[in-house]
Design an enzyme around this catalytic site. Structure first.
Site, short mmCIF file in Angstrom:
data_model
loop_
_atom_site.label_atom_id
_atom_site.label_comp_id
_atom_site.label_asym_id
_atom_site.label_seq_id
_atom_site.Cartn_x
_atom_site.Cartn_y
_atom_site.Cartn_z
CG PHE A 157 -46.15 -20.46 -6.53
CD1 PHE A 157 -44.53 -21.17 -6.38
CD2 PHE A 157 -46.34 -19.83 -5.01
CE1 PHE A 157 -44.28 -21.14 -5.19
CE2 PHE A 157 -45.34 -19.73 -3.69
CZ PHE A 157 -44.51 -21.24 -3.69
CB SER A 158 -49.80 -19.14 -3.81
OG SER A 158 -50.07 -19.78 -2.75
CG MET A 159 -54.37 -15.84 -5.82
SD MET A 159 -53.65 -15.34 -6.81
CE MET A 159 -54.71 -14.10 -7.36
CB ALA A 188 -46.13 -24.15 -7.82
#
Length: 249
Positions: free
Chosen positions: A94-96, A122
């Site tokens: 997720f993200s990073m 994501a």
């Protein structure tokens, strides 16, 4: 649990699933903790064991210095997770965490280790876009402003200077991992990728996640969810349904 036991340092399992046939390693967003995934087992089939990754510098690893560069982080991850690659697995970031999961997928392939069945990403703009990472090299006020803009952070954190002081170092370190990681031309992964994008996400909208297709030669799908950078509870449940279906195929 059949196979290797989940370690207590880097990898956390919040459910005993002895009949699981696939592990899903979950990587949190910048500043996030393994506990973000503590309830995921309730929404995934019994055949899938979600394993949350706990990075140094937070929660019960608070006394350990957080990583600030991708290469040493991935090196440590490979050493910690290799014993857990004894059964089929997938990666979710997720993200990073999406960028970390991508780097890990390349590293295990380079080392000749078992590769993931799928990579799920994501709320992370495609690496090929080379978008600058906000916050990591800014003064504290800029880092906090970025955090506010993303949404999803409990308001009480901003109202508690002591808590904020504890949280910001791991957040900045995580953002530095991505902000200083060069995007180099690599051979696309032979791993299918599915991306999840929030329709109203200002940082990583669907248009900025489509180029994740360039990271694979094994198939790509983009799923748009309601919400922004962080998905509403019902959309997170929908995402997990899709992940479960993909890993059953």
């Amino acid at each position: 649990m059949t196979g290797a036991s989940v370690t207590s340092g880097w990898a956390r399992s919040y459910a005993n699933r002895p009949d699981a046939t696939v592990r899903l390693f979950c990587f949190p967003y910048a500043g996030g903790t393994a506990s973000l995934f503590r309830t995921w087992h309730t929404a995934l089939p019994e055949t899938i064991e979600p394993v949350a990754i706990q990075l140094p510098g937070r929660d019960d690893r608070f006394d350990e210095p957080p990583h600030e560069r991708m290469d040493p982080l991935v090196t440590d991850l490979v050493e910690a997770l290799t014993p857990l690659l004894d059964k089929p697995y997938a990666l979710y970031g997720f993200s990073m965490g999406a960028r970390v999961a991508l780097a890990l997928a390349h590293e295990v392939s380079y080392r000749g280790l078992p590769t993931p069945r799928r990579l799920f990403v994501a709320s992370s703009a495609a690496p090929a876009l080379r978008r600058p990472v906000r916050g990591w090299d800014e003064p504290e006020e800029g880092l906090v402003a970025y955090l506010r803009d993303l949404g999803g952070t409990p308001p009480e954190l901003f109202d508690n200077p002591d808590l904020l002081e504890l949280f910001l170092p791991s957040l900045r370190a995580d953002l530095t991992v991505v902000g200083t990681c060069p995007v180099v031309q690599t051979t696309p992964l032979d791993v299918p990728i599915r991306a999840f994008a929030g329709e109203a996400d200002a940082e990583a909208p669907p248009a900025r996640m489509r180029d994740w297709a360039k990271e694979t030669c094994a198939g790509f799908e983009l799923t748009t969810l309601d919400g922004g950078h962080f998905f509403p509870e019902e959309e997170t449940a929908r995402m997990m349904e899709i992940i479960g279906a993909d890993l059953r195929d």
